[in-house]
Scaffold this motif. Structure first.
Motif, short mmCIF file in Angstrom:
data_model
loop_
_atom_site.label_atom_id
_atom_site.label_comp_id
_atom_site.label_asym_id
_atom_site.label_seq_id
_atom_site.Cartn_x
_atom_site.Cartn_y
_atom_site.Cartn_z
N GLU A 135 -0.52 2.73 2.53
CA GLU A 135 0.45 3.80 2.25
C GLU A 135 0.19 5.04 3.09
O GLU A 135 1.11 5.77 3.45
CB GLU A 135 0.41 4.15 0.75
CG GLU A 135 1.38 3.35 -0.11
CD GLU A 135 1.04 1.87 -0.27
OE1 GLU A 135 -0.07 1.45 0.13
OE2 GLU A 135 1.90 1.12 -0.77
N THR A 189 -0.32 -4.53 2.41
CA THR A 189 -1.24 -4.43 1.26
C THR A 189 -1.96 -5.76 1.04
O THR A 189 -3.18 -5.80 0.82
CB THR A 189 -0.48 -4.00 -0.01
OG1 THR A 189 0.20 -2.78 0.27
CG2 THR A 189 -1.42 -3.80 -1.18
N ARG A 248 -0.65 -3.28 -8.28
CA ARG A 248 0.32 -3.86 -7.34
C ARG A 248 1.74 -3.42 -7.69
O ARG A 248 2.12 -3.37 -8.86
CB ARG A 248 0.25 -5.39 -7.35
CG ARG A 248 -1.03 -5.96 -6.75
CD ARG A 248 -1.39 -5.39 -5.40
NE ARG A 248 -0.37 -5.47 -4.38
CZ ARG A 248 -0.20 -6.49 -3.55
NH1 ARG A 248 -0.98 -7.56 -3.64
NH2 ARG A 248 0.72 -6.46 -2.62
N1 ASP Z 1 1.87 -1.40 -1.33
C1 ASP Z 1 1.58 -1.66 -2.73
C2 ASP Z 1 1.76 -3.13 -3.04
O1 ASP Z 1 2.13 -3.89 -2.18
C3 ASP Z 1 2.38 -0.81 -3.65
C4 ASP Z 1 3.86 -0.98 -3.57
O2 ASP Z 1 4.37 -1.54 -2.60
O3 ASP Z 1 4.56 -0.58 -4.50
O4 ASP Z 1 1.49 -3.52 -4.14
#
Ligand code: ASP
Ligand code: ADP
Ligand code: MG
Length: 819
Positions: free
Chosen positions: A129, A47, A208
């Motif tokens: 995701e 992310t 996030r």
């Molecule tokens: N992949 C997203 C993030 O890194 C959501 C999560 O991991 O909960 O914020």
């Protein structure tokens, strides 16, 4: 839905590489007898990489932006290489190529029109995701699980406020419509967290760390049995482990405590996770995907979240505070409203607010709108901004009505400058602000005072009592709600693990893991290779042990249920009993009764090898009463008949059947012996009734035209009196015409009878004769022996529920009796 599903959410670090994927696979596999939905984050770090790529595109270099993701794509491909077979791998490789192409196009649009980045950023970030969930669905499928990839955007519907979206009411119906049919068909939906979409179909994200929130939203929509957050630490800890390495797991938290901790910086949970769970009273469990056997943290309602003490310290750094001072505030109406309208207008969230007579201080964790906010604030008074501040929050139900806690907190850090002290309206937190530079020291010192150094840091007399210095209950008292153990579901799960005598390994490890997760101290006592008894205690020496066996007679029959009964092999003998004994132990444990244990043996149906091994276990000596479970229609057995199994062999001389005088028929000898055995008047007893003899097996001879040289029979005699009397009668009847080989012998057993219980005498055998070191035996259990061992084996649901109470009450009475 008939059985509520569990939601298992795996965070980025739980899917960062192929090793992590393997752990997830084994966790999902071991829970796969339950209905479930898997929610997964992007693979660790991806992310961040996607967000950074958007920034590069905004700077104008679309190609560099796309190229910056190469390493991330490679990490996905490496996992696919290691864990998927050729077809699956090829399919996933084409998904990656597709994603790379689409992201490349999006980068070009962002580079050409940087102002459009908000919606496009979400489109791009969503690939994290989307890819992880497709990959995980494929890996789990190749490991034999019936998974189904589901695009999370089809479930969660939001408004269009990119960056701070709010889920809409239709989320519940969309989620139910998508997932319930899959779950009912026995499939495991695998959903990417964090991502959602608007009514028009544009991609949005939940902020996030938002996959936790996704799991909670899905859990609430499906009225889940439990929402599990699998991460890289063993639950919610007493402080951020990156600041306090000595931080330890908090066994139980109330929803409110968890919400405050998350809100004030405990990254392990997204702050919005708790609300949907709390609304539906769904327990949330935080567990470690690398150490799945550790108990982790259970989050439940306030009344269940004992003890009500100080639980943890959270913190959030990099906070900006704003102080507005104005003499106009004194006694004026409308000042605060005007002030908050400014923040509202600029869509800036305020965390903590404190006021004095002439000033108001506020904290913001996102000061990006400050340049526009300040001029508006200056219309209200003098404005002072301070950056690099840390909010420290001491959280626990124990703060409610406990005077002196604040004094102790501040005396611990009396040399550190503290401002904006506030006790949350919820009164489960005490919050204040320090400089970022002093934050670590503040937290470490508070942690030491509250959670590490109990003796040297006793509270002053004045505030002793409410402080509850340390406050942690040991993990073995996880406060798990007994009503959370769905006895019907557990019975079915146990039935569905085949465990015909000799093959108890899988059911044993399932039970060991299940009990460990509940917080029991569990031992697998090896009996023979790969076959072990399961012995569980709360940590205290058990005085009452609930016990039964894990093996069944063949053949395995899978579970099914109707409104009245659960059917399947072991339903009454003895898997339903295992489930009720665990539920009863939980009931006792939650009431603070710890002197209980559980013993589940192997091999009861054949030679009681498990019981014989258990009899040598050191825990036996602490046990005063053994409540053994076998189907007695929930009546307390005041005795079990004895049993004697014997093989009788006759020898003859083989010969051609046309010349019988040349031979000597072993079968005819055996028939004579049996005729005499059938004439024996076996002894009877007032309590146990008659001794009965069953000629169970006859074998002998080779073919019709041969005089048989050998014959054999196996008798099972149910004893009403001691075995020696019957052996004597048997041997007299045989009068040396045959050889005897006694396979198993045990005398009838008188069991402890208690007033007020319905009583019975049972004619079958149990492990009890071999568990002589485990205290005085009792025998009781749900279901009928007449259903056991049959093709229609079943147990009434009402009897299972009643058995939970019976076992718990009986244990309590025995423990009281003992004291
Ligand atoms: N992949 C997203 C993030 O890194 C959501 C999560 O991991 O909960 O914020
Ligand atoms: P995931 O990728 O599984 O969502 P996160 O990184 O979002 O994991 O959250 C887990 C991390 O939260 C832990 O590794 C830990 O560093 C951090 N953390 C901060 N405060 C706490 C706390 N009080 N308890 C547990 N973890 C905490
Ligand atoms: Mg997270």
């Amino acid at each position: 839905m008939t059985t509520k599903p569990i939601i298992m959410k795996f965070g980025g670090t739980s899917v960062e590489d192929s090793e992590a994927f393997r752990n997830v696979t084994s966790i999902v596999k071991s829970a796969s007898r339950q209905r479930m939905v898997v929610v997964v984050s992007a693979i660790g770090g991806f992310t961040n990489a996607l967000l950074a790529s958007v920034e590069k595109a905004i700077d104008g270099d679309a190609r560099a932006a796309t190229r910056s993701l190469d390493q991330g794509f490679e990490r996905h491909l490496a996992i696919a290489q290691q864990l998927l077979w050729e077809d699956g791998r090829a399919h996933f490789e084409s998904e990656i190529a597709d994603a790379r192409g689409q992201i490349g196009e999006l980068h070009k649009i962002v580079a050409a029109h940087p102002s459009t980045h908000a919606p496009l950023r979400d489109e791009i970030v969503a690939f994290g995701e989307l890819l992880s969930s497709q990959l995980l669905a494929a890996v789990l499928r190749e490991n034999g699980l019936a998974t189904r990839y589901v695009d999370g955007r089809r479930l969660i519907k939001t408004d269009e406020s990119y960056g701070g979206v709010v889920p809409l009411a239709e989320t519940a119906t969309a989620t139910q419509a998508e997932l319930i049919p899959l779950i009912e068909a026995g499939e495991i939906p695998v959903v990417g967290g964090f991502i959602a979409s608007t009514a028009k179909g544009a991609t949005t994200t939940l902020g996030r760390g938002g996959s936790d929130y996704s799991a909670a939203i899905v859990g609430a929509a499906l009225d889940a049995r439990e929402i599990q957050i699998w991460t890289d630490v063993s639950g919610v800890l007493t402080a951020d482990p990156r600041v306090v390495p000595a931080a330890r797991t908090i066994p139980v938290l109330s929803y409110q405590e968890a919400a405050e901790l998350a809100y004030f910086g405990a990254k392990v949970l997204h702050p919005k996770t708790i609300q949907p769970a709390m609304d539906r009273k769904i327990p949330v469990r935080v567990c470690n995907s690398r150490l799945p056997r550790e108990a982790g943290t259970l989050i439940v309602t306030e009344s269940e979240a004992a003890p009500q003490t100080i639980k943890a310290i959270a913190h959030k750094s990099g906070i900006t505070t704003v102080q507005i001072t104005s003499a106009r505030m004194l006694g004026a109406y409308g000042f605060l409203r005007a002030l908050f309208e400014v923040f509202d207008r600029h869509r800036t969230a305020v965390d903590v607010v404190t006021t004095s007579e002439v000033s108001v201080s506020l904290s913001l964790d996102n000061p990006s709108a400050l340049p526009e906010v300040i001029p508006d604030l200056e219309k209200l008074g003098a404005v002072e901004v301070e950056e690099h501040r840390t909010i420290v929050s001491v959280v626990g139900e124990g703060l409610r009505g406990t005077p002196g806690i604040a004094a102790r907190v501040f005396s611990t850090i009396s040399d550190i400058n503290v401002s904006m002290i506030s006790v949350g309206a919820s009164s489960v937190n005490l919050t204040f602000m320090v400089d970022d530079a002093r934050a670590r020291e503040t937290i470490v010192r508070l942690h030491r005072a509250y959670f590490e150094d109990e003796s040297s840091n006793q509270p002053a007399e004045a505030y002793r009592g409410g402080l509850g210095v340390n406050v942690m209950s040991p993990p073995s008292r996880s406060g798990y709600r007994p009503d959370l153990i769905d006895v019907f579901q557990l019975t079915r799960e146990l039935i569905d693990i085949p465990s015909v005598t000799g093959e108890e390994a899988e059911v044993g490890s399932f039970l060991a893991e299940f009990l460990q997760r509940l917080g029991y101290k569990v031992e697998l006592q090896e009996v023979t290779a790969r076959r072990a008894n399961v012995i569980a205690t709360t940590g205290a020496p058990p005085h009452v042990v609930l016990s039964t066996h894990m093996d069944t007679v063949p053949p395995h029959i899978a579970s099914s249920e109707d409104s009245e009964f659960i059917h399947g092999r072991g339903a009454c003998d003895a898997k339903g009993i295992i489930a009720t004994q665990i539920a009863a132990a939980e009931k006792l444990r939650t009431d603070g009764v710890n002197e209980i244990g559980l013993l589940f043996t192997v091999d009861e149906e054949v030679t009681s090898a498990g019981a014989k091994a258990a009899n040598a276990h050191p825990l036996a000596s602490s046990c005063r009463y053994l409540i053994n479970g076998e189907p007695t229609d929930n009546r307390l057995a005041i005795g079990t008949k004895g049993s004697l199994q014997v093989t009788i062999t006759t020898e003859g001389r083989a010969a051609h059947s046309a010349y019988p005088e040349q031979g000597d028929s072993a079968i005819e000898k055996l028939l004579d012996v049996l005729t005499d055995i059938r004439k024996v008047g076996w002894p009877a007893d007032d309590v146990f009734g008659d001794t009965t003899c069953n000629i169970g097996v006859i074998s002998g001879g080779t073919r019709a035209n041969v005089i048989p040289g050998q014959a054999q029979t196996v008798l099972q005699i149910r004893l009403a009196t001691d075995a020696n009397t019957t052996k004597g009668l048997l041997e007299t009847a045989i009068a040396n015409r045959a050889a005897l080989d006694y396979k198993s012998i045990h005398d009838p057993v008188r069991l402890l009878a208690l007033d007020g219980s319905e009583q019975t005498i049972v004619r079958f055998t149990t492990d009890i004769p071999y568990l002589t070191n485990w205290g005085q035996p009792l025998l009781i259990g749900p279901g009928s022996i007449l259903d056991a061992h049959t093709a229609h084996e079943r147990v009434a649901k009402s009897e299972l529920l009643k058995a939970v109470d019976l076992y718990a009450d009986l244990s309590r009475r025995l423990l009281d009796h003992e004291n």
